[in-house]
Design a protein around this motif. Structure first.
Motif, short mmCIF file in Angstrom:
data_model
loop_
_atom_site.label_atom_id
_atom_site.label_comp_id
_atom_site.label_asym_id
_atom_site.label_seq_id
_atom_site.Cartn_x
_atom_site.Cartn_y
_atom_site.Cartn_z
N MET A 1 -13.16 35.12 -8.02
CA MET A 1 -14.19 34.29 -8.59
C MET A 1 -14.21 34.52 -10.10
O MET A 1 -14.06 35.64 -10.57
CB MET A 1 -15.54 34.69 -7.97
CG MET A 1 -16.52 33.57 -8.00
SD MET A 1 -18.14 33.90 -7.30
CE MET A 1 -17.84 34.54 -5.70
N SER A 2 -14.41 33.45 -10.86
CA SER A 2 -14.36 33.55 -12.31
C SER A 2 -15.64 34.18 -12.87
O SER A 2 -16.67 34.25 -12.19
CB SER A 2 -14.17 32.17 -12.92
OG SER A 2 -15.34 31.40 -12.76
N ARG A 3 -15.55 34.61 -14.11
CA ARG A 3 -16.71 35.22 -14.76
C ARG A 3 -17.82 34.20 -14.95
O ARG A 3 -19.00 34.54 -14.90
CB ARG A 3 -16.31 35.82 -16.09
CG ARG A 3 -15.44 37.03 -15.93
CD ARG A 3 -15.10 37.62 -17.26
NE ARG A 3 -14.13 38.69 -17.07
CZ ARG A 3 -14.01 39.71 -17.87
NH1 ARG A 3 -14.74 39.79 -18.94
NH2 ARG A 3 -13.13 40.64 -17.62
N ALA A 4 -17.47 32.96 -15.17
CA ALA A 4 -18.48 31.92 -15.32
C ALA A 4 -19.27 31.75 -14.02
O ALA A 4 -20.50 31.57 -14.04
CB ALA A 4 -17.83 30.60 -15.72
N MET A 5 -18.59 31.84 -12.90
CA MET A 5 -19.27 31.71 -11.61
C MET A 5 -20.20 32.90 -11.37
O MET A 5 -21.32 32.74 -10.89
CB MET A 5 -18.24 31.60 -10.49
CG MET A 5 -18.86 31.36 -9.13
SD MET A 5 -19.75 29.81 -9.01
CE MET A 5 -18.41 28.68 -8.99
N TRP A 6 -19.74 34.10 -11.72
CA TRP A 6 -20.61 35.28 -11.59
C TRP A 6 -21.82 35.15 -12.52
O TRP A 6 -22.93 35.54 -12.16
CB TRP A 6 -19.85 36.56 -11.89
CG TRP A 6 -19.00 37.00 -10.74
CD1 TRP A 6 -17.64 37.01 -10.68
CD2 TRP A 6 -19.45 37.46 -9.47
NE1 TRP A 6 -17.22 37.45 -9.45
CE2 TRP A 6 -18.31 37.74 -8.69
CE3 TRP A 6 -20.71 37.66 -8.90
CZ2 TRP A 6 -18.40 38.22 -7.38
CZ3 TRP A 6 -20.78 38.14 -7.60
CH2 TRP A 6 -19.65 38.41 -6.86
#
Length: 75
Positions: A1-6
């Protein structure tokens, strides 16, 4: 999962905590999230416990005479 999603998930969790639980719940979720981030970084190896403290005997410390010299040099 990308950092933007986190980041999106963390923001939504803070929003829900603030909306349903009030300001105290918002601060609790924020503090626990920050602690979890630091612990996760420590476990991944991105951070070391020594990154949070600076030893006085290391060469990183600027003495007063060096600070004065830098300040005079900038003028």
């Amino acid at each position: 999962m990308s950092r933007a999603m986190w980041g999106l998930i963390a923001g939504m969790a803070l929003g829900f905590a603030g909306y349903f639980g009030g300001f105290e719940a918002f601060l609790l979720v924020l503090g626990l999230g920050a602690a979890g981030l630091v612990i996760g970084r420590l476990l991944e190896g991105d951070l070391e416990p020594g990154d949070f403290v600076r030893r006085r005997d290391s060469g990183q410390r600027i003495r007063d005479d060096q600070r004065r010299a830098r300040r005079d040099w900038r003028r």
